[in-house]
Design a protein around this motif. Structure first.
Motif, PDB file in Angstrom:
ATOM      1  N   SER A  47      73.820 -56.181  20.080  1.00 58.51           N
ATOM      2  CA  SER A  47      73.994 -54.740  19.893  1.00 58.51           C
ATOM      3  C   SER A  47      72.699 -54.149  19.354  1.00 58.51           C
ATOM      4  O   SER A  47      72.133 -54.658  18.373  1.00 58.51           O
ATOM      5  CB  SER A  47      75.148 -54.505  18.907  1.00 58.51           C
ATOM      6  N   ALA A  88      72.060 -51.594  17.531  1.00 61.78           N
ATOM      7  CA  ALA A  88      72.120 -51.206  16.113  1.00 61.78           C
ATOM      8  C   ALA A  88      72.018 -52.429  15.214  1.00 61.78           C
ATOM      9  O   ALA A  88      71.295 -52.417  14.207  1.00 61.78           O
ATOM     10  CB  ALA A  88      73.414 -50.443  15.834  1.00 61.78           C
ATOM     11  N   ASP A  89      72.719 -53.521  15.596  1.00 59.87           N
ATOM     12  CA  ASP A  89      72.648 -54.744  14.791  1.00 59.87           C
ATOM     13  C   ASP A  89      71.240 -55.335  14.825  1.00 59.87           C
ATOM     14  O   ASP A  89      70.736 -55.826  13.814  1.00 59.87           O
ATOM     15  CB  ASP A  89      73.636 -55.797  15.320  1.00 59.87           C
ATOM     16  N   ALA A  97      69.057 -53.466  12.475  1.00 63.50           N
ATOM     17  CA  ALA A  97      69.398 -53.781  11.081  1.00 63.50           C
ATOM     18  C   ALA A  97      68.829 -55.149  10.691  1.00 63.50           C
ATOM     19  O   ALA A  97      68.290 -55.327   9.592  1.00 63.50           O
ATOM     20  CB  ALA A  97      70.910 -53.742  10.891  1.00 63.50           C
ATOM     21  N   SER A 145      69.697 -47.685  20.135  1.00 62.43           N
ATOM     22  CA  SER A 145      69.531 -47.267  18.740  1.00 62.43           C
ATOM     23  C   SER A 145      68.065 -46.966  18.547  1.00 62.43           C
ATOM     24  O   SER A 145      67.215 -47.428  19.309  1.00 62.43           O
ATOM     25  CB  SER A 145      69.946 -48.380  17.785  1.00 62.43           C
ATOM     26  N   GLY A 188      68.041 -42.143  12.949  1.00 64.93           N
ATOM     27  CA  GLY A 188      67.808 -43.501  12.456  1.00 64.93           C
ATOM     28  C   GLY A 188      66.519 -43.569  11.662  1.00 64.93           C
ATOM     29  O   GLY A 188      65.515 -42.977  12.062  1.00 64.93           O
ATOM     30  N   GLN A 226      71.770 -49.014   7.955  1.00 62.38           N
ATOM     31  CA  GLN A 226      72.567 -49.190   9.169  1.00 62.38           C
ATOM     32  C   GLN A 226      72.070 -48.182  10.201  1.00 62.38           C
ATOM     33  O   GLN A 226      71.724 -47.048   9.846  1.00 62.38           O
ATOM     34  CB  GLN A 226      74.058 -48.941   8.883  1.00 62.38           C
ATOM     35  N   TYR A 227      72.016 -48.576  11.446  1.00 58.90           N
ATOM     36  CA  TYR A 227      71.485 -47.696  12.494  1.00 58.90           C
ATOM     37  C   TYR A 227      72.608 -47.205  13.397  1.00 58.90           C
ATOM     38  O   TYR A 227      73.407 -48.023  13.874  1.00 58.90           O
ATOM     39  CB  TYR A 227      70.418 -48.428  13.305  1.00 58.90           C
ATOM     40  N   PRO A 228      72.692 -45.897  13.631  1.00 62.78           N
ATOM     41  CA  PRO A 228      73.691 -45.397  14.580  1.00 62.78           C
ATOM     42  C   PRO A 228      73.396 -45.938  15.973  1.00 62.78           C
ATOM     43  O   PRO A 228      72.235 -46.187  16.306  1.00 62.78           O
ATOM     44  CB  PRO A 228      73.499 -43.874  14.566  1.00 62.78           C
ATOM     45  N   GLN A 229      74.445 -46.119  16.754  1.00 60.60           N
ATOM     46  CA  GLN A 229      74.264 -46.612  18.120  1.00 60.60           C
ATOM     47  C   GLN A 229      74.879 -45.594  19.082  1.00 60.60           C
ATOM     48  O   GLN A 229      75.933 -45.038  18.807  1.00 60.60           O
ATOM     49  CB  GLN A 229      74.933 -47.973  18.259  1.00 60.60           C
ATOM     50  N   TYR A 230      74.182 -45.333  20.172  1.00 57.97           N
ATOM     51  CA  TYR A 230      74.618 -44.318  21.132  1.00 57.97           C
ATOM     52  C   TYR A 230      74.821 -44.969  22.490  1.00 57.97           C
ATOM     53  O   TYR A 230      74.149 -45.948  22.820  1.00 57.97           O
ATOM     54  CB  TYR A 230      73.565 -43.218  21.267  1.00 57.97           C
TER      55      TYR A 230
END
Lengths: 402, 402
Positions: free
Chosen positions: A257, A259-260, A263, A295, A319, A329-333
């Motif tokens: 992912s 975002a992960d 992070a 992200s 972000g 934590q990063y938003p994911q789109y």
């Protein structure tokens, strides 16, 4: 003279070496004696130490040493195989007494230092002072040029050494970059990366996760050059390793992912304590669903999706930079892509190429160019007048074939 | 002149700018007229384009432009607030006609270019040719010096930029190195790393695995400088990550194995395809059993254990370089350490410091120094005459307190 300070040490040397200078006089005694007297006085006046060697005729012995200055009667027969021009190559020449008309003509070719026939002893005395001053000045100029040339050579050697080193580093960094145009999971990816020095703080990578999905990112490490390039290597390693488990797994469950990933990189970069952070746009495209999942860590300019009707849509994103704050934590789109759309990514070095007065105006200009290029990477480069000397690292990437 | 080729472009400029040169003559018509005639002829002969401005008396207008050369009657009254020395700062001076005795004295201070009083027109003609040639020569010399100075400045700027970059890289690399002296799991570790450039292909790290055991290594990446430094960063990251699971586990089972670590690094380095390999000595010391477990990838010189009675024992070891061949397995060795023993590690840069004729003789010399220093790191540095300018990266490390 400007360079006196610059090569003072050598000037002193030049002056000191005058203590070994020998002046050569080849002339009959009637010309010789008053000249020796005047030169001796001039040497005292100017503080230039000289030795004088006198010869009544030209003699091979006369040229057995390297004279600093030659005074001679132009009427005396020259030694065999010697011309005025070859003599002048030994040392500056001063003629005592009347030259013939052809000799005058010849003298135009070789920068005669003087033609003296002084009845007036005051004039002779002054001419001797002038010529010793000229000799010292000439020596100083030559010493200055020589020392500058040596310094130049020395700097060039040092520069070559550092350049060679940076080029070797550049070569290693290039090997870590993907090819400048490629197909990954059916996507057409073109990019160019222009480092402001040899080594780049910008970085790009692409990874085929499986036949139908690909990961790609553009990152910009704070600063530029070697120190930032170090971090790009770490970044590539971290992303590759994080995806490795998925890529090598026989059954593809749990795709990485974005975002992960950000992070994780954030935590690991902070752990290195290098004082370096980065901005990044990292996305995964899945051809099965035609979706882009992404992200971002404060990446500018905002990536732009150009639709099949030529409408530019900056991707929504938020972000913080990566490697600056712990536990972010990063938003994911996720967005659905239309056939015929293309995505354009860049690093903030691109703003340096645009002349608009504000960041907003530059972004608008950039979006215009993104639309005008119609997804053609070479045309986009031409619109941005690339390649050019970039004051900051600059990356440009187009992705099409969604 | 040597620099003609070097700054040819500028020389042409210097010659061309002579077309704008104006010669200033301040003298009564009787002196002026033959001089103007002779100068005009000399200009044709030498190909030097001149303009001549004549004044019967000194006049402020006469200095309203910058003359290239000033001819003047020393008997004419100088303009107010003007001395011969200030005039000479404008341009070279030639005196026409007889100076007074005090004027002659003064002239010694300012490098008069000539004192002319020629009845003989041939002599005047030749003197005019000489002085124009001197003018061009002087211009060329000055242009040469100026262009060399500019080139020098330019190189210095480029060099400063690259140095700054390398220093920033050096700073980042330094942050990845442990402190130069430290206690880890009760061991006293001292080391020094001397890069041959700013960035080093040698690398050192220590890791406390728990309170009673520590890992340490010395590595030497092929090549040196930026490209090799990149690999040291990767190395640190790989080793740290491999140990992280053990360090952060609440119960310490399965401590990392040096041989496995080297095999992992070997595989991962090959995967990067950087064309770089490294030699390494990597060891784990366990205080509970007072054992040293180690593996090596072709590291030279062989680490030496000096026993409490001062006997030097090179550690037995075998192992291929890391990152060169796929699937390599590394032998692992274990030895029991005596209280009072110390271990000395170095990279192969140390051989450059030794003057013995063969590698064997150098190793013997090195072992002598290892014994002589009695485990005192500063003394070992002194015995090796460190620090000095090293042609190769050089690392030296002592470990005691077993």
């Amino acid at each position: 003279m400007n360079c006196i300070l610059l090569c003072q040490g050598r000037h002193c040397l030049a002056l000191m070496s005058l203590t070994q200078n020998r002046l050569l006089i080849c002339a009959p005694p009637a010309l010789c004696e008053p000249l020796v007297h005047a030169l001796t006085t001039a040497a005292q006046v100017t503080g230039v130490a000289i030795e004088i060697a006198t010869y009544e005729h030209w003699d091979l012995n006369a040229l057995a040493f390297v004279p600093a200055l030659i005074f001679c009667d132009p009427q005396l027969a020259l030694p065999e195989k010697t011309s005025w021009i070859t003599l002048r190559q030994h040392a500056p020449l001063v003629w005592l007494g009347k030259p013939s008309a052809p000799q005058v003509q010849q003298s135009y070719a070789f920068d005669l230092w003087g033609y003296w026939s002084f009845a007036d002893t005051q004039q002779l005395a002054l001419a001797c002072v002038q010529i010793l001053q000229r000799l010292v000045h000439e020596r100083m100029q030559n010493a200055c040029i020589q020392s500058l040339q040596e310094a130049h050579q020395d700097l060039q050697t040092q520069l070559a050494l550092l350049r060679q080193d940076q080029e070797a580093g550049h070569f290693v960094q290039q090997k870590l970059l993907p090819p400048s145009q490629m197909q990954v999971a059916g996507l057409d990816i073109h990019y160019a990366l222009y480092p402001s020095l040899y080594l780049s703080g910008d970085f790009v990578d692409t990874l085929a996760l499986d036949e139908k999905s690909a990961l790609f990112y553009v990152a910009d490490v704070s600063g530029h050059g070697a120190s930032s390039a170090f971090v790009t290597i770490l970044l590539k390693y971290l992303v590759t390793r994080a995806c490795q488990a998925f890529i090598s797994a026989p059954t593809k469950t749990h795709p990485p992912s974005p975002a992960d990933l950000l992070a994780q990189i954030n935590t690991q970069l902070l752990e290195t304590d290098l004082g370096k952070h980065l901005t990044i746009f990292l996305a995964i495209y899945d051809r099965r669903t035609r979706t882009l999942t992404y992200s971002t860590g404060a990446h500018l300019p905002v990536p732009v999706l150009v639709g099949p009707q030529g409408q530019a849509k900056p991707l929504p994103m938020q972000g913080l930079p990566v490697g600056l704050f712990a536990g972010v934590q990063y938003p994911q789109y996720t967005c659905q892509l239309e056939v015929g759309a293309y995505l354009v990514l860049a690093s903030d070095g691109v703003f340096e190429l645009l002349e608009a007065p504000s960041l907003e105006a530059k972004e608008a200009d950039l979006h215009d160019k993104y639309i005008q290029c119609q997804g053609d990477f070479a045309r986009l480069q031409a619109l941005l007048k690339l390649p050019c000397a970039c004051p900051d690292d600059l990356t440009l990437m187009t992705i099409s074939g969604f």
